[in-house]
Design an enzyme around this catalytic site. Sequence first.
Site, PDB file in Angstrom:
ATOM      1  N   SER A   1      14.971  20.062 -15.347  1.00 32.29           N
ATOM      2  CA  SER A   1      13.876  21.029 -15.385  1.00 32.29           C
ATOM      3  C   SER A   1      14.397  22.346 -15.935  1.00 32.29           C
ATOM      4  CB  SER A   1      13.292  21.249 -13.980  1.00 32.29           C
ATOM      5  OG  SER A   1      12.429  22.368 -13.962  1.00 32.29           O
TER       6      SER A   1
ATOM      7  N   HIS B   1       0.831  -1.214   0.000  1.00 32.86           N
ATOM      8  CA  HIS B   1       0.000   0.000   0.000  1.00 32.86           C
ATOM      9  C   HIS B   1       0.863   1.260   0.000  1.00 32.86           C
ATOM     10  CE1 HIS B   1      -3.172  -2.846   1.231  1.00 32.86           C
ATOM     11  NE2 HIS B   1      -2.279  -3.276   2.106  1.00 32.86           N
TER      12      HIS B   1
END
Length: 484
Positions: free
Chosen positions: A285, A155
């Site tokens: 970026s 999870h």
Amino acid sequence: MEAFDTYQTPLSSRYASKEMAHLFSPANRFYTWRKLWLNLAIAEKELGLPVSDQAIEEMKANLHLDANQFEIAAAEEKKRRHDVMAHVHTFGQVAPAAAGIIHLGATSCYVTDNADLIFIREALTLLLGKLAVVIDRLANFAAQYRALPTLGFTHFQPAQLTTVGKRATLWLQELLWDLRNIKRARDDVGFRGVKGTTGTQASFLTLFDGDHEKVEKLDQLVTQLSGFSYAYPVTSQTYSRKIDVDVLAPLASFGATAHKLATDLRLLANLKEVEEPFESTQIGSSAMAYKRNPMRSERICSLARHLMVLQQNALMTASVQWFERTLDDSANRRITLPEAFLTADIVLTTLQNVCEGLVVYPQVIARRIAQELPFMATENIIMAVVKQGGDRQEAHEKIRVLSHEAAHQVKALGLENDLIARVRQDPYFDPIKGQLDALLEPQSFIGRAPEQVDAFLRDWVRPALADEELSAKVQQGGKAELNV
């Protein structure tokens, strides 16, 4: 500049290998059509039809199209609105002795469908070789990190420890299934053969004056000349479009594998535990100069999604074919089949590039383990207390209280996990304090993970790659370089 003035699919212009891009190129497609017409003429001549030696020689000498022939074919298609007949006429101009027998008895699908089956089989073979190399590279990674403990996640929450190598075997197992599925699909591909307009071979029966045996022999000869061991026993005008479904299914399944693998790597990059390769001049970026975005894994996910949905085209096309054939499959398949193979090819190349340059950060992994291991070690601490004569329920309550206090330090105050320090300070645990370091050793929490890696590589991966065809591809495979 002309190439920059019109749209080009990035699948071929940016990403795909030269081999796969050429396979589905117009030059190869129309060369293959001409080869199929040649094979038909050779077989018809062998069985007694009036095909001259000169016709055969002229066809053999003109299998490849030059720029002028492409222009002639384009003009013919614009006039006739029929691509196959445009190329029949174009071929006849450079092989005039054969002009009257090219395509004799055949329907358009003789060249279009048989060519597609040739391309599909060759494309699957290319993918198998690339997939074998990816498996080999990832297997080497799994072996290298077979025993390096790392935090497991269920999870995406901290769970019991595993190893970096064991996690890689989970990816490897799915890739092995993909290898099996793609090989099955490749080996199952047959030839449409020589079946005529609705699959009854009526035109060929007329050509051979009702001689059924010669018609059957013609089908067998052309199939063999085209490099296939068998032809589909019955067809309509086309081969069943369910074949396309069967072929694209394992590619879509591989897309799911690649997407899951690349997603795991993206998550690991966020955790700074494992990263894909990042070149010294690479920019992450345009605004945030410090960033190391996992662009390769992101590209894999992006293209894998495209690969997974393409099978839906094949399913829908197969389901709406009326009786012996409708033409609403044609334009769809011109896009779907090449895109599926080009996309799978790109995903494999990118995946190989990633697997060859994975960077692991053991100290980051160790620090994350240290943050979580005290909670995971509590059961071992309780059992150690019981072995020293303590009460299990009493020990459980002591650990429960101390764990909540430590959790408050981590969650509410942003401090480090001090559970073990609290255990060391509590006189109740005096009988086992000398064992705490051993109880907190990460290696004691990874179970049989290293041995599982060894066994999996020995019993499953290496035997799969020992296949003669795949072994040769692995030996020949160099490093994967990306165009962009």
